[in-house]
Design a protein around this motif. Structure first.
Motif, PDB file in Angstrom:
ATOM      1  N   TYR A 278       0.841  -1.209   0.000  1.00  0.00           N
ATOM      2  CA  TYR A 278       0.000   0.000   0.000  1.00  0.00           C
ATOM      3  C   TYR A 278       0.875   1.257   0.000  1.00  0.00           C
ATOM      4  O   TYR A 278       0.620   2.208  -0.740  1.00  0.00           O
ATOM      5  N   ALA A 279       1.894   1.257   0.833  1.00  0.00           N
ATOM      6  CA  ALA A 279       2.771   2.429   0.929  1.00  0.00           C
ATOM      7  C   ALA A 279       3.457   2.702  -0.409  1.00  0.00           C
ATOM      8  O   ALA A 279       3.563   3.854  -0.845  1.00  0.00           O
ATOM      9  N   ILE A 280       3.901   1.632  -1.076  1.00  0.00           N
ATOM     10  CA  ILE A 280       4.559   1.764  -2.389  1.00  0.00           C
ATOM     11  C   ILE A 280       3.571   2.335  -3.408  1.00  0.00           C
ATOM     12  O   ILE A 280       3.895   3.226  -4.184  1.00  0.00           O
ATOM     13  N   ASN A 281       2.352   1.805  -3.367  1.00  0.00           N
ATOM     14  CA  ASN A 281       1.313   2.270  -4.293  1.00  0.00           C
ATOM     15  C   ASN A 281       1.037   3.770  -4.102  1.00  0.00           C
ATOM     16  O   ASN A 281       0.971   4.532  -5.070  1.00  0.00           O
ATOM     17  N   ILE A 282       0.901   4.179  -2.863  1.00  0.00           N
ATOM     18  CA  ILE A 282       0.615   5.590  -2.572  1.00  0.00           C
ATOM     19  C   ILE A 282       1.831   6.455  -2.935  1.00  0.00           C
ATOM     20  O   ILE A 282       1.686   7.543  -3.491  1.00  0.00           O
ATOM     21  N   ALA A 283       3.023   5.946  -2.621  1.00  0.00           N
ATOM     22  CA  ALA A 283       4.253   6.695  -2.949  1.00  0.00           C
ATOM     23  C   ALA A 283       4.352   6.946  -4.450  1.00  0.00           C
ATOM     24  O   ALA A 283       4.786   8.015  -4.896  1.00  0.00           O
ATOM     25  N   GLN A 284       3.928   5.947  -5.237  1.00  0.00           N
ATOM     26  CA  GLN A 284       3.970   6.112  -6.688  1.00  0.00           C
ATOM     27  C   GLN A 284       2.978   7.194  -7.138  1.00  0.00           C
ATOM     28  O   GLN A 284       3.325   8.058  -7.938  1.00  0.00           O
TER      29      GLN A 284
ATOM     30  N   SER B   2       6.165  10.224  -3.800  1.00  0.00           N
ATOM     31  CA  SER B   2       6.742  10.389  -2.463  1.00  0.00           C
ATOM     32  C   SER B   2       8.042   9.617  -2.321  1.00  0.00           C
ATOM     33  O   SER B   2       8.303   8.665  -3.054  1.00  0.00           O
ATOM     34  N   GLU B   3       8.809  10.022  -1.315  1.00  0.00           N
ATOM     35  CA  GLU B   3       9.953   9.225  -0.887  1.00  0.00           C
ATOM     36  C   GLU B   3       9.432   8.227   0.144  1.00  0.00           C
ATOM     37  O   GLU B   3       8.623   8.580   1.007  1.00  0.00           O
ATOM     38  N   LEU B   4       9.877   6.995   0.036  1.00  0.00           N
ATOM     39  CA  LEU B   4       9.421   5.967   0.975  1.00  0.00           C
ATOM     40  C   LEU B   4      10.540   5.623   1.958  1.00  0.00           C
ATOM     41  O   LEU B   4      11.704   5.533   1.573  1.00  0.00           O
ATOM     42  N   ILE B   5      10.159   5.467   3.210  1.00  0.00           N
ATOM     43  CA  ILE B   5      11.107   4.965   4.205  1.00  0.00           C
ATOM     44  C   ILE B   5      10.536   3.675   4.784  1.00  0.00           C
ATOM     45  O   ILE B   5       9.408   3.669   5.297  1.00  0.00           O
ATOM     46  N   ALA B   6      11.301   2.603   4.668  1.00  0.00           N
ATOM     47  CA  ALA B   6      10.889   1.333   5.280  1.00  0.00           C
ATOM     48  C   ALA B   6      11.699   1.179   6.568  1.00  0.00           C
ATOM     49  O   ALA B   6      12.928   1.197   6.551  1.00  0.00           O
ATOM     50  N   LEU B   7      10.986   1.053   7.670  1.00  0.00           N
ATOM     51  CA  LEU B   7      11.637   1.041   8.984  1.00  0.00           C
ATOM     52  C   LEU B   7      11.395  -0.281   9.704  1.00  0.00           C
ATOM     53  O   LEU B   7      10.256  -0.724   9.852  1.00  0.00           O
ATOM     54  N   HIS B   8      12.488  -0.876  10.134  1.00  0.00           N
ATOM     55  CA  HIS B   8      12.361  -2.050  10.999  1.00  0.00           C
ATOM     56  C   HIS B   8      12.903  -1.696  12.371  1.00  0.00           C
ATOM     57  O   HIS B   8      13.994  -1.150  12.506  1.00  0.00           O
TER      58      HIS B   8
ATOM     59  N   ILE C  74      11.227  -4.937  -0.864  1.00  0.00           N
ATOM     60  CA  ILE C  74      10.686  -3.578  -0.983  1.00  0.00           C
ATOM     61  C   ILE C  74      11.535  -2.743  -1.933  1.00  0.00           C
ATOM     62  O   ILE C  74      11.010  -2.018  -2.786  1.00  0.00           O
ATOM     63  N   ILE C  75      12.842  -2.860  -1.809  1.00  0.00           N
ATOM     64  CA  ILE C  75      13.756  -2.105  -2.681  1.00  0.00           C
ATOM     65  C   ILE C  75      13.513  -2.483  -4.141  1.00  0.00           C
ATOM     66  O   ILE C  75      13.472  -1.625  -5.016  1.00  0.00           O
ATOM     67  N   LYS C  76      13.311  -3.787  -4.372  1.00  0.00           N
ATOM     68  CA  LYS C  76      13.082  -4.245  -5.743  1.00  0.00           C
ATOM     69  C   LYS C  76      11.786  -3.652  -6.311  1.00  0.00           C
ATOM     70  O   LYS C  76      11.759  -3.134  -7.435  1.00  0.00           O
ATOM     71  N   LYS C  77      10.731  -3.731  -5.515  1.00  0.00           N
ATOM     72  CA  LYS C  77       9.446  -3.187  -5.967  1.00  0.00           C
ATOM     73  C   LYS C  77       9.539  -1.685  -6.246  1.00  0.00           C
ATOM     74  O   LYS C  77       8.939  -1.181  -7.196  1.00  0.00           O
TER      75      LYS C  77
ATOM     76  N   ASP D 176      11.425  -0.999  -9.495  1.00  0.00           N
ATOM     77  CA  ASP D 176      10.544  -1.259 -10.648  1.00  0.00           C
ATOM     78  C   ASP D 176       9.623  -0.073 -10.939  1.00  0.00           C
ATOM     79  O   ASP D 176       9.231   0.154 -12.076  1.00  0.00           O
ATOM     80  N   LYS D 177       9.241   0.627  -9.881  1.00  0.00           N
ATOM     81  CA  LYS D 177       8.282   1.723 -10.027  1.00  0.00           C
ATOM     82  C   LYS D 177       8.951   3.091  -9.957  1.00  0.00           C
ATOM     83  O   LYS D 177       8.274   4.126  -9.888  1.00  0.00           O
ATOM     84  N   ASN D 178      10.272   3.062  -9.892  1.00  0.00           N
ATOM     85  CA  ASN D 178      11.032   4.313  -9.886  1.00  0.00           C
ATOM     86  C   ASN D 178      10.723   5.186  -8.658  1.00  0.00           C
ATOM     87  O   ASN D 178      10.592   6.405  -8.763  1.00  0.00           O
TER      88      ASN D 178
END
Lengths: 153, 153
Positions: free
Chosen positions: B23-29, B33-39, B81-84, B87-89
């Protein structure tokens, strides 16, 4: 594939709910979604319609009266939303319903019936101590919704 | 004006958190937006670093060890996540941090520091009885976040 085809925003006239509507409108524009603005009027009296144990049996005409009351209450808020949607060419439906059991139950049932893909709702703001009392509706919606929920503060 | 310039998604390897990432990737596209994935790795031991009352003073090198452990744990999830995103720039940053006090506190502090506009996080699924136990992290994030929070199930 992720798509927000139908977005539901709950409206109660609070600043947070109108801010939630702005977010919902913005997302609806990005995703070319249909927006539903929902106002729920909680009515204990309405419960009699179901249980017949409360203040007496409610006639269909008094249910309609309650619905009219909810609609009237929401008219100004709905008007603002309809105008913003018209400006952005977003398809919008406004609806006022009666909650005979609980507001959360009514929102959840409605969102399932209408098969929405996202619920946007307002949470309460932060207090001076940076703590926050999340509105009990928001908390209930997050807990029971069948779809993603966005809480806007 | 509403814009999601930076979106934070919290990742713990669960199905829900990977769905939240989608969902976050979809919205970022959609929002560019810039996405931050946090663990976040919760570590009681880390607490000693702050209080000096626990199991002894933690040295910078052991903090680094913990960080490495968190990174290692998250590597596979981050990779997906990085791969996805590639793919979507979508511009993406991945980060693994230690939570010495609580996971919620760490996520909230991080999101404020990084000035994110939206937090996307996974909630738990429904049980057979259509009830749901919202993850305690999700509930805490919704309660304390400075920005909108999307709960994905």
């Amino acid at each position: 594939m992720i798509r927000f085809k139908r977005i539901l925003v709950t409206i109660d006239g609070s600043t947070q709910s109108m801010k939630a509507a702005d977010y919902a409108i913005n997302i609806a524009q990005k995703y070319d979604s249909e927006l539903i603005a929902l106002h729920v009027l909680y009515s204990k009296t309405g419960f009699a319609f179901h249980s017949e144990t409360a203040t007496g049996l409610i006639t269909p005409s008094s249910i309609n009266e309650l619905k009219e009351q909810a609609k009237e209450e929401a008219e100004k808020w709905f008007g603002e939303i309809i105008k913003k949607c018209a400006d952005k060419n977003i398809q919008v439906k406004t609806e006022a319903i009666i909650a005979p059991i609980s507001i959360v139950e009514a929102i959840i049932s409605y969102s399932e019936k209408e098969n929405v893909d996202l619920i946007v709702t307002g949470g309460r703001g932060r207090s001076a101590f940076k703590k926050l009392i999340l509105g009990s509706s928001a908390s209930g919606i997050v807990t029971y919704a069948h779809c993603p929920v966005m809480i806007v503060k």
